[in-house]
Design a protein around this motif. Structure first.
Motif, PDB file in Angstrom:
ATOM      1  N   GLY A 315     -48.286  58.294  18.996  1.00 33.99           N
ATOM      2  CA  GLY A 315     -48.457  57.966  20.313  1.00 33.99           C
ATOM      3  C   GLY A 315     -50.171  57.929  20.578  1.00 33.99           C
ATOM      4  N   PRO A 316     -50.792  57.920  21.617  1.00 34.21           N
ATOM      5  CA  PRO A 316     -49.840  58.231  23.175  1.00 34.21           C
ATOM      6  C   PRO A 316     -48.744  56.972  23.222  1.00 34.21           C
ATOM      7  CG  PRO A 316     -52.020  57.851  23.398  1.00 34.21           C
ATOM      8  CD  PRO A 316     -51.998  57.638  21.929  1.00 34.21           C
ATOM      9  N   ASP A 317     -47.802  57.305  24.252  1.00 31.72           N
ATOM     10  CA  ASP A 317     -46.834  56.219  24.916  1.00 31.72           C
ATOM     11  C   ASP A 317     -45.957  56.222  23.630  1.00 31.72           C
ATOM     12  OD1 ASP A 317     -45.658  54.600  26.434  1.00 31.72           O
ATOM     13  OD2 ASP A 317     -45.994  52.861  25.268  1.00 31.72           O
ATOM     14  N   ALA A 318     -45.568  57.217  22.809  1.00 32.64           N
ATOM     15  CA  ALA A 318     -44.339  57.478  21.940  1.00 32.64           C
ATOM     16  C   ALA A 318     -43.240  57.917  22.683  1.00 32.64           C
ATOM     17  CB  ALA A 318     -44.834  58.442  20.904  1.00 32.64           C
ATOM     18  N   LEU A 319     -42.073  57.751  22.229  1.00 34.76           N
ATOM     19  CA  LEU A 319     -40.784  58.065  22.827  1.00 34.76           C
ATOM     20  C   LEU A 319     -40.282  59.260  22.135  1.00 34.76           C
ATOM     21  CD1 LEU A 319     -38.789  57.597  25.166  1.00 34.76           C
ATOM     22  CD2 LEU A 319     -37.362  56.210  23.348  1.00 34.76           C
TER      23      LEU A 319
END
Length: 882
Positions: A315-319
């Protein structure tokens, strides 16, 4: 940037700094030592055991003197170099070399006892050797005590040729540090073990902390609990909202004991303290989930901070992360827990991850693991592939890439992984591609088609529709690979049978006899019997059963019966079911090897089967060998060095320089003589003994499809005068100038080559992947119709042969309409030589051989252009880094 430069001593090589992965999967920071590291060195030395100090200095040496500290920390980064390894604010190891004589240097290491056995000495040796080679050192020497067997083994295990001798009770070791196939292999194996172990630790945590706003923490906790996580979960709410179902804490710092993984959903400006607290609690990794308030510039800050403290970051913006292994059952994501299965799924952005994970769940495709790393992340597809290679649970690897951070490394790992497992990549040509390590500016990127082609060369299955990834995975994860292209079609619809047969032929497969069309009394047993007969037929490699059920119970019974057939089949069995019933919900049942791949569209099933069949053929075929080409690399480099020393930004080579460079690789072009007047043209023709060509080389003139700018078989003064007049008339007709002045055409005289097919062979140094070789027919076929094939060096015999045969215009080379074919082996030889020169010389920004006339008796290179640019000799450092 200015502050960083002020802190660094003169000559400090920032390019040697690296984040590295240790053999147990841990992360550390490696960099050259600085005088400001004095106190850190003293503290490190105080933690080292007396035994380790004795083995290093051959005598009791309890503490460092002030003089020692100054000598060890003040180096010149040329003749005296030292690297330190740090985690957080602590030094855990130091390695150094000191130049002695004859381009040799003495090397030594000291590793803190608590960190020994983590592959640190070998890693330091790799980086010291890389730095030493850059400084002109060719060999290392070391003196060690005979009882220091571990250190002696480090040099042997590094893959170098080691000579030993004992004098005065001390073992003297000497070895050249020039890279060898063995030493490179050792580095790659260490890299593979370390990065695979790092991912395994991330996917198998025993204790997970979920930190963020209470509602989000509760959602993540619920995902993990419903997924059946076997470890312990601790919730940390940052807004005092209650979290139920798991133990809670007010902060990471107040949690008792060690932790393994942290899921974070907070603004990135608050991440610094979280990273430090997680590192102090022993966390291996952290996941910065989507929805946090971050700016693009924050991404690298988070990653660098995590790496500095020995924590791997998504991440950031990881699921998030998912591991379906029943012994772990980790669903560290807000998404649903998929079925247990054999498919590894990787993506970057959370948005793509949502689509992929939903598709996998709705298609009942069982996963072994799912990793969504975010837009910019420490963990990349390279790390994940290293893990998948040894993960027995993963049978098929799917990757949807938004960007490729280290393309050359990605290609290298993919080539190895595809020899063991199918690898499916969504449109690699469309990705954002970072530059390789050797680029110093000025290089562009190859077209998307070239990137897709080089992935296919490595055995990767390239798709341009994400749904196709799952279609292929259904077959490859559940059924054995087909041994050939022959497909038996079984169906209860004559119309459908005809359509399916056309699709089979269109995708390059073969029909194994006529389709089996079941009569009006078709049923489950009829499909099973027909499938059994097809599987027993040696002329059949795969079986596709398509059942159409309009009334009654649809195709449910056929589906159930074919599942039993597929479970024991040694050839692929695929089912296509067309009815109005609701798709069966297989719930959480494992998706096992031997399951039936089921489709509701015949074309999708056949296209996926074709991709799997092509992969199986690629894996089973002889990969060929890279031919040994005698070349004078020193002569070629001498040309490049002369040019770049006078033109630091690079330039196009002159005809003389081009001939000198290509001659070193046996690619000497047919000589051509620029002529400015008719008298000069006549003189050139006489010098060459006539049977010559007069042609324009300016693109504005020579680019005509009617070849009006080329006059062949000129045998006399009169013929040359007529050709000169015709060329002048052409210049005038094109409106480029007066017919009496042909300078705009840039005419040349050249010896006539044997008749044949005109080819264009090029190499371009791609900013991401390095050299890419292309082949096409010279002119409209390649320039406008895109009939061009691409490969990357090193070219095996199979690669070069495939380049020639993959051209749509290949029949012109092998003879058509009764014409004789050309010397294809000569064409392949030129491809090998171009690949060799391009692989040897990264400064070769562009090379174009055009036209190359392939004839029945060989190949003649009639034109060559080379542009060189200042790029490092090594595209990627030998010492492997993140």
């Amino acid at each position: 940037m200015r502050a960083t430069q002020e802190q660094n001593p003169p000559g400090y090589p920032t390019e040697w700094e690296a984040d590295v992965v240790l053999t147990d999967g841990g992360v550390a920071r490696l960099r050259p030592i600085k005088p400001s590291d004095a106190q850190m060195l003293v503290d490190f030395y105080d933690r080292v055991s007396p035994e380790s100090k004795y083995l290093r200095f051959f005598a009791p040496y309890p503490r460092l003197s002030q003089r020692d500290v100054e000598r060890f920390t003040k180096v010149d980064y040329v003749d005296r170099v030292a690297f330190i390894l740090t985690v957080g604010e602590q030094m855990i190891a130091v390695g150094r070399y000191d130049r002695t004589e004859n381009d040799q240097a003495e090397v030594a290491f000291l590793v803190e006892d608590a960190h020994q056995g983590r592959g640190i000495a070998q890693l330091l040796l790799e980086h010291l050797a890389e730095a030493a080679r850059e400084r002109g050192i060719t060999a290392f020497v070391a003196e060690i005590l005979p009882e220091n067997r571990r250190m002696a083994q480090v040099f042997v295990d590094a893959g170098y040729r080691v000579s030993k001798g004992i004098e005065d009770g001390v073992l003297s070791v000497e070895f050249p540090i020039l890279p060898t196939d063995t030493s490179v292999g050792v580095m790659e194996r260490r890299e593979h073990r370390a990065e695979g172990a790092s991912m395994e630790r991330m996917l198998t945590p025993d204790r997970v902390v979920v930190l963020g706003g209470g509602r989000r923490v509760q959602g993540l906790v619920n995902s993990m609990l419903s997924g059946g996580f076997r470890g312990e979960i601790v919730g940390v709410s940052t807004d005092d909202s209650p979290v139920s179902g798991v133990p809670t804490s007010s902060s990471i710092a107040t949690i008792d004991g060690k932790i393994d993984l942290v899921l974070v959903s907070i603004p990135t400006r608050q991440m610094g303290a979280v990273v430090i607290d997680a590192a102090h609690k022993g966390a291996h990794a952290m996941v910065v989930l989507t929805g946090t308030d971050y700016q693009p510039n924050d991404n690298r800050t988070i990653v660098n901070l995590a790496r500095a403290y020995g924590v791997r970051a998504l991440g950031p913006d990881a699921l998030g992360l998912i591991n379906t292994d029943p012994e772990v059952a980790l669903n560290a994501s807000p998404g649903p827990m998929p079925r247990l299965g054999g498919v590894g799924l990787f993506c970057q952005s959370a948005a793509v991850g949502v689509a992929l994970l939903n598709h996998a769940v709705r298609q009942n495709l069982g996963l072994s693991s799912f990793i969504s790393t975010g837009d910019y992340a420490d963990v990349t597809g390279n790390d994940v592939m290293q893990f998948w290679e040894d993960d027995e649970s993963t049978r098929v690897c799917l990757l949807s890439l938004d960007s490729i951070g280290n393309p050359r490394k990605f290609s290298r790992i993919a080539r190895r992984l595809t020899r063991r497992k199918p690898v499916v990549v969504f449109a690699p040509g469309r990705t954002n591609r970072a530059a390789h390590a050797g680029v110093r500016g000025g290089l562009g990127h190859a077209p998307d088609a070239a990137v897709d082609a080089l992935f296919r060369q490595a055995g990767v299955i390239v798709v341009h529709r994400r749904g196709a990834m799952f279609d292929i995975a259904k077959i490859a994860s559940r059924q054995p690979l087909p041994s050939g292209p022959r497909v038996r079609i079984i169906t209860n619809s004559a119309t459908l049978a005809n359509q399916m047969l056309h699709t089979v032929q269109a995708v390059g497969l073969l029909g194994a006899g006529d389709p089996v069309i079941l009569g009006s009394e078709w049923g489950a047993d009829a499909f099973a019997d027909a499938a059994g007969e097809a599987l027993a037929d040696e002329r059949t490699d795969s079986v596709v059963c398509a059942a159409v059920g309009v009334f009654d119970d649809g195709t449910e019974a056929v589906h159930h019966t074919l599942e039993k057939v597929a479970a024991s089949a040694v050839k692929p069995v695929i089912g296509v079911f067309l009815d109005f019933s609701t798709p069966q919900d297989e719930g959480g049942e494992p998706d096992l090897l031997g399951g039936l791949p089921s489709f509701d569209a015949p074309a999708d099933a056949i296209q996926a089967l074709a991709a799997v069949t092509a992969y199986a053929h690629w894996r089973e075929r002889d990969p060929g060998a890279v031919p040994l080409i005698e070349a004078d690399q020193i002569q070629a480099k001498r040309v490049i060095n002369r040019v770049i020393s006078s033109e630091p930004r690079g330039r196009e080579l002159t005809d003389g320089e081009t001939s000198e460079l290509l001659d070193a690789y046996g690619l000497l072009p047919v000589p051509k003589y620029p002529v400015a007047t008719l008298a000069e043209a006549i003189a050139a023709g006489e010098r060459l003994g006539w049977d010559v060509v007069l042609k324009a080389t300016a693109q504005a003139v020579r680019g005509r499809p009617d070849m009006a700018s080329v006059h062949r078989h000129i045998e006399s003064v009169e013929a040359m005068a007529a050709a000169w007049q015709d060329l002048g008339r052409l210049v005038c007709e094109l409106g480029l100038g007066d017919h009496s002045d042909l300078s705009v055409a840039v005419p040349v005289v050249q010896k006539m080559a044997p008749p044949g097919v005109a080819l264009v062979i090029t190499s371009m140094e791609d900013a991401a992947f390095g050299p890419i070789i292309s082949l096409g027919l010279d002119g409209i076929a390649s320039e406008l119709l895109g009939d061009v094939v691409y490969r990357v060096p090193p070219l095996t015999t199979v690669d070069a042969a495939a380049m020639v045969r993959d051209l749509k215009a290949a029949p012109t080379l092998f003879g058509r309409h009764g014409t004789p074919g050309v010397d294809v082996e000569a064409v392949q030889d030129v491809l090998h030589r171009v690949a060799q020169v391009a692989d040897d010389l990264p400064q070769l920004a562009h090379l174009t051989l055009s036209p190359c006339i392939a004839s029945i008796s060989g190949i003649s290179v009639l034109g060559a252009r080379i542009f060189v640019a200042p790029t490092d000799d090594q595209r990627d450092p030998m010492a492997r880094i993140l």
